[in-house]
Each structure stands twice: as C-alpha cells, then as structure tokens.
Design an enzyme around this catalytic site. Sequence first.
Site, PDB file in Angstrom:
ATOM      1  N   ASN A 149      -4.266  -7.250  -8.073  1.00  0.00           N
ATOM      2  CA  ASN A 149      -3.168  -7.316  -7.089  1.00  0.00           C
ATOM      3  C   ASN A 149      -3.326  -8.572  -6.236  1.00  0.00           C
ATOM      4  O   ASN A 149      -2.395  -9.361  -6.075  1.00  0.00           O
ATOM      5  CB  ASN A 149      -3.178  -6.104  -6.154  1.00  0.00           C
ATOM      6  CG  ASN A 149      -3.083  -4.803  -6.911  1.00  0.00           C
ATOM      7  OD1 ASN A 149      -2.659  -4.782  -8.055  1.00  0.00           O
ATOM      8  ND2 ASN A 149      -3.498  -3.720  -6.277  1.00  0.00           N
TER       9      ASN A 149
ATOM     10  N   ARG B 272     -15.421   1.432  -2.483  1.00  0.00           N
ATOM     11  CA  ARG B 272     -15.311   0.063  -1.982  1.00  0.00           C
ATOM     12  C   ARG B 272     -15.524   0.072  -0.469  1.00  0.00           C
ATOM     13  O   ARG B 272     -15.006   0.949   0.232  1.00  0.00           O
ATOM     14  CB  ARG B 272     -13.925  -0.487  -2.303  1.00  0.00           C
ATOM     15  CG  ARG B 272     -13.762  -1.916  -1.874  1.00  0.00           C
ATOM     16  CD  ARG B 272     -12.441  -2.476  -2.316  1.00  0.00           C
ATOM     17  NE  ARG B 272     -11.344  -1.897  -1.557  1.00  0.00           N
ATOM     18  CZ  ARG B 272     -10.068  -2.170  -1.801  1.00  0.00           C
ATOM     19  NH1 ARG B 272      -9.739  -2.968  -2.794  1.00  0.00           N
ATOM     20  NH2 ARG B 272      -9.122  -1.641  -1.077  1.00  0.00           N
TER      21      ARG B 272
ATOM     22  N   CYS C  22      -9.306  -3.070 -11.626  1.00  0.00           N
ATOM     23  CA  CYS C  22      -8.882  -1.967 -10.761  1.00  0.00           C
ATOM     24  C   CYS C  22      -7.563  -2.252 -10.057  1.00  0.00           C
ATOM     25  O   CYS C  22      -7.117  -1.463  -9.237  1.00  0.00           O
ATOM     26  CB  CYS C  22      -9.969  -1.621  -9.747  1.00  0.00           C
ATOM     27  SG  CYS C  22     -10.279  -2.948  -8.581  1.00  0.00           S
TER      28      CYS C  22
ATOM     29  N   HIS D 170       0.800  -1.217   0.000  1.00  0.00           N
ATOM     30  CA  HIS D 170       0.000   0.000   0.000  1.00  0.00           C
ATOM     31  C   HIS D 170       0.836   1.272   0.000  1.00  0.00           C
ATOM     32  O   HIS D 170       0.406   2.299  -0.499  1.00  0.00           O
ATOM     33  CB  HIS D 170      -1.036  -0.047   1.118  1.00  0.00           C
ATOM     34  CG  HIS D 170      -2.137  -0.971   0.751  1.00  0.00           C
ATOM     35  ND1 HIS D 170      -2.095  -2.310   1.048  1.00  0.00           N
ATOM     36  CD2 HIS D 170      -3.250  -0.782   0.010  1.00  0.00           C
ATOM     37  CE1 HIS D 170      -3.163  -2.888   0.530  1.00  0.00           C
ATOM     38  NE2 HIS D 170      -3.880  -1.999  -0.100  1.00  0.00           N
TER      39      HIS D 170
HETATM   40  C1  PEP Z   1      -6.521  -5.559  -5.759  1.00  0.00           C
HETATM   41  O1  PEP Z   1      -6.380  -6.476  -4.951  1.00  0.00           O
HETATM   42  O2  PEP Z   1      -6.165  -5.616  -6.944  1.00  0.00           O
HETATM   43  C2  PEP Z   1      -7.133  -4.283  -5.342  1.00  0.00           C
HETATM   44  C3  PEP Z   1      -7.443  -3.358  -6.209  1.00  0.00           C
HETATM   45  O3  PEP Z   1      -7.316  -4.108  -4.006  1.00  0.00           O
HETATM   46  P1  PEP Z   1      -6.168  -3.715  -2.961  1.00  0.00           P
HETATM   47  O4  PEP Z   1      -4.917  -3.425  -3.721  1.00  0.00           O
HETATM   48  O5  PEP Z   1      -6.661  -2.520  -2.219  1.00  0.00           O
HETATM   49  O6  PEP Z   1      -6.081  -4.934  -2.114  1.00  0.00           O
HETATM   50 MG    MG Z   2      -7.421  -6.403  -3.078  1.00  0.00          MG
END
Ligand code: PEP
Ligand code: MG
Length: 756
Positions: free
Chosen positions: A628, A507, A676, A364
Amino acid sequence: MLDTLRSIIQAVNDARNLEQALSIIVTRVKGALDVDVCSVYLASPESGEMVLMATDGLRPDAIGTVRLEKAQGLVGLVAERAEPLNLDNAVEHPSYCYFEETGEEQYHGFLGVPIIHHRQVLGVLVLQQRNSKRYHEDVVTFVVTIAAQLAGAIAHAEVSGGIEGLTSQQTQETLSLKGLPGAPGVAIGRAVILRQSVNIDSIPDQHVEDPATEKRRFLEAVKAVKDEVRAMVDNMGEALPTADSALFDAYLLMLDSHSLVQPVLDGIAAGNWAPGALREVANEHIRLFREMEDPYLRERAEDIRDLSRRLLQALKQRPEAKRKRRYPRNTVLVGEEISASMLAEIPPKSLAGVVSMRGSITSHTAILARALGIPAVMGVDDLPVSRIGEHEVVVDGYAGRVYINPPAAIKKEFRHLLKEEQEFTEGLRELRDLPAVCEDGFRIPLYANTGLLSDIAPSLNSGAEGIGLYRTEFPFMVREHFPGEESQRVLYRKVLEAFHPRPVTMRTLDVGGDKALPYFPIVEDNPFLGWRGIRITLDHPEIFITQIRAMLLANAGLGNLQLLLPMITTLDEFTDASALILRAHSELLEDGHLLPLPPVGAMVEVPSIVYQAEKLAERADFLSIGTNDLTQYLLAVDRNNPRVAELYDSLHPSVLQAIQMVIEGAKRHKTPVSICGEMAGDPLAALLLLGMGVNSLSMASSALPRIKWVIRSFSRRQARALLKKALQADSAKTVRFNMNRALDKAGLGGLVRAGK
Ligand code: PEP
Ligand code: MG
C-alpha cells in the site's frame, strides 16, 4: 478578489438546486466584474449541445431555448478547444452566431471560459460587454479560477438537482454515482448520514433584520446539539466507552460555557446572522487553543471546530429533522469522510455498506470495511451528502458505484447478485481447510490481516494459516491516552491465544500519515512524508518499549509471536529498533520472565529500502512488503486521494519490479518474504507474486478464499510466464488486461470481477 471568489463558491455550495446555483453564479460574477452580461451554458448530457442555462444581461426567456451544437458559435468553439476565448469584437469572429432570442447584437467584448470537471467540459462561462475591448488579463485569470472552482460545485449541484427530483412523488429517476471500489460486495439498504462537515471558514457575514428570532434560532441549535451529544453517549456501543465519553463531556461543558454561547449572541445582537457570529467566535477560540503549549489543550481547537460544525449543521436543519438517531437494519453509512471510528460506532448487525466522498481503496476505513466484510465505495466526489439521508441505496463495492433510489429493475439485478455472491462464498467455504497448493504442488501459506478484536473470528473462519499482519494502531486509536503495558498485554494475549499455534505477526505502532491518535495530534504539511511509524517510536522509546514488553509477555508459554517494524527507511532504524527489542527482552529476563525472543521482521514499504533489501534481509528474520505504502511512495500518488486514484495501481510494472528486486535480494540470505499490502488480496496480483516466488501472502480474511481458489487453479510455471509478460508491459492497464484474460481463460472470470 479572493474573498469574492470564496463567497461566490460558498453561495453556490449552499444553493438548493442547480438552477439556483447557476443564477447565483451569473449574478455574482457579473456584479463582481462590472460587466454587461454573464451567462452559463451547460452541455446537455443527451445531445451534447451547449444550452443557455442562466444569464444576467441577456433576455431571460432565452434560457433553455438557445442551444448550440458541438463546435457551433463562439461558445461551441470554447467548449471544443477547452480553452478561453477573449475577443474585442465577437461579431467579427468567423464562428460568431447570432441568436435573435438573446437580443445580443449590441455586445462586442466577449470572454468565454470552459468549465471543466475531471477532464470533461461541462459548460462555458461567458462574459459580454457593449464596448469593443479585450478583457484585462486579471479578469481572464479571475474567470478561469472561478470556472475551475465552480466546476466541482456545478457537477455536485447537477447531481443534487437530480436528487431534488427524486424527492418529489412524480420523478423516480435513479442517480448513479461513480466512486472507487473500497471493499468488495453488494449491499442494498438505507442511507444514513452520520456527520457532515461544514467548512466554517467559508461562512460569509450576513445582516439580520430580526436579531431576536436569530438568537432564538441559535439557542435552539445549541439545545439540539446538546441533545445530539447526549444521545450519542447513550447510543454508544461498548467498543469506545472512555475515550468518547470524555470527549462528549467536554463538548457539553463547552456548550454550557459563557465563553462560547454569549459572544455569539452578542454578535447576533450587533446585526450578524448566527452562522457568521459563530464563525467569528469559533475562530477566535480555535486560534487561542492552537497557540497553547500543552498538546492536549492544543487539540481542543479541533473539538471547537467539530462542535461549531455540528452547530452549523443544526442551524441548517429543519426542526422535524432533529430527532434521535436510529440505525435501520440495513444501514448504508454515507458521509463526506467516513472514519474508522465512525464505522465502529454502528452496531455491526445494522451496517450493510459504506459510501464516502473521500478516501480510496487503501485508506484505513476501506481496509477496516474489507476486514469486516462490509461493501464500501470510496471517493464518490459528487456525492450530494446532505440530500440523500434515508434514501434507498445500492452499493456496488466491486465496481465502485452507488445507486440512489434505484428502480425495481436495478434492485432485482442486485438482489440476484447478492444471492449469487452468497452461493459463491458458500462454494469457496469448501476450500477452507484445504491448503493453497498450485497445480504443480508448490504450497504457499495464506495469512490474514487483522487489527480489531472483532475481526479475529472471520480470520479464524477463513482458514488463514496465521496472522501475517496485526495492525496495532486500532486499539491505540479508540482510547484517550496511550494504553499501558498490562492492557496491551491482555489484548495481544487474546489474539495470540486465538491463533495458537499458528504464527501471529504483530506490527509495532504505525501512526502518523493517515492514522491519527486523538490524544497525540501531529500537525504536518506532508504527513505521509513526515513523522510516522518507526520514526515516532524510535523518538519515543518509552512508547516502543512498553509495547514490546506487552507483546513479549503476551507470548509467554505460547511462542507464536513474530515482531514486525513498520516504515523502515534506513538500515540503522532496523538496527536501533532491534537493540531496543533486545533491551526489553533482557529486562524481562532479569525480572525472571523466561520468555523466548521472537523473530523480528522489517516492512519494506519505503523505496529507499528496496535498494537495500539484500542488506536488510541479512539483518532481519523476515521481510514483509507493504505494497500500500510502497505503491504510494514509488508512484508519488497519495493512497487516499481520489483525484489521483486512477494513477494508483500496484500492478504498475515499476512496482512489480521493485517487489521482485526485494524477493531476489532476500533469497540470497534465505530470508522469507511475505506480502501484507492489499495487493496480496487481488487475484490478479496474487498470481504474479506467486510467479516471483514470494513465501507467503497476507490479506483481509474476506479475500482469502478467492485467492486460495486462484492459486489452486494455476501452476507456478504458468504464474512465472504471466509475470515475465507483466514485467515487460508498458503500463498497469496492460498488465491488468493480460491478467484478466488469463483468469478468464482459466474459467475464473467471476473472481476477476470480485477482485478489482
Ligand atoms: C502497507 O503499507 O502496505 C501496509 C500493509 O501497511 P498500512 O496499510 O497499515 O500502512
Ligand atoms: Mg504501510
């Protein structure tokens, strides 16, 4: 044995330079195993020869002079085979080589163990003894264990040794370290070490001759940490006021308390040195807090740990280093583990780059850095954090490389790159108001990912057609308790208004995994496979419903809200969460709020739901693929672990097939699919996703102009042809190679580099 191992490793980690580290290794290992000789040979980076670097037992003047060519002698053999060699009589072995300067003819028993770091043989650890006897299996396993543990420390100390040289006037050698690209871009600035973690458990006991001086040293450290904490409170930006000041008040109270300081002084009076006495007291407190029923009090254990680390740091620091922190204009934030909140502590105008020992492209911190347009390099394993404060640093966020104390030529090169990058971005700005349309007329909306109020402006300016993913956990992270309905409503309203009439996909809370809330600690052995995302909010409907109500109320009179549910693993989870949304909506209607029911989508990021995507698409208004997590779970590769980061690649043909399966399943119900995850912002991947027929892409706003350019430069037919080839490829490497070639052929080479 384990204690011996730990204390040797700690001593090596604390060594001032490589020479000292090696000397500690040979003396301590020799002593622990009661052998006649212990030596370390290291591979010379220039010649590849194995050079005797340290010995306890051979003649000291042999150090640096005994050199073995590749595969020469027993040491060369160990290095070449990368396997231990255990001999009762070394002299009889055909590879044995005699070096007069070592005076070693009287030794017979020989054990050589390779020192390997990241698949590379760094050197060989050798034990010798006069007796003609093979070493016992226990000794061999101990030495293998110690060599494996020491490999990282040696690689680290090698780098640190380089730094030692840099601090002297004469050597202006550059240190170039490899990490992982975290956020694209180039920065030239000064390294600022925000916080360095010290492992308190590994502090050994040590006898002190002069307890009075040691007590003074400890009390000075306590004062220094108090000053540091007060300075932090003063410096704090407006972003995190309540949460942090409460935390820091607690720190000050603890530093004043008799229960923490006095027992350490008693420990020193009993003859232990300050770090050892502190470890004892801190661990006792940590244990007590951990056993408490109340989760808030249990969490204080982490505060004690953090505070102890700060005290240890202060004990290590020279007095002149203890001054108030100022951030230079071009701060490059450097640390063992840079967290998202650390990043938020630096005034954005001063922050030029981020370099972190831990983390990778999908952690993150990296996502936040990308959102803010700050170049970042993550997972720099060998980063000598404690020794590079205030050094000049070049951050290459494209290649994932960091240069410390760069010479003029490198700086010139990077200044040139910075200028080119600015021009490139200027050029892309012209595309801002143009749609992302393929050469054959197919149009694909590009959305931005956000999560902080501060990144709304860049998202708006990037020409995004809406928000494809608004991560709500950041506002939850910077508080001291769950935010209430009204404060959430105000925040969400700002975002919905800023983008109105463009859609905003919010989300619901996705904590757990690598996203922790300071006031809601979750301790698990496998957090990514544990209680996270929708699993938590379904177990806590009060948290979920408050958030949904706040979102629905924020949408009043606007109507651009879409809801998205994270970490859906089963169809029931989607059904249950939808029922709670309906309940929140009807309660609001009953209270007289005439609000629309927004579309509700599900994230596809857990492999189980890939295979049920068609059924999910029947129930949901839209799907959004979180690549991700999907990549992490499909490939069984922790998205934050630099050790396995090479394996983490969303262009793996299996990941591509999974995405295609979801898109095809959704098409049967005419349910739109968006991507996303970070993959959507990778130019190579975006083309493949276009070929699959995805309905929209959502990415960090900094990636948006590049992706738009790529889409405008290809036709869907071309994208489909590239996809076909990619799906048949054997590996992600091949897919990347082919896609890079295709972009190069289309004259978009610069983009390829930027999007790596
Ligand atoms: C993902 O997992 O691709 C996603 C968009 O969520 P995060 O990166 O916040 O876990
Ligand atoms: Mg995710």
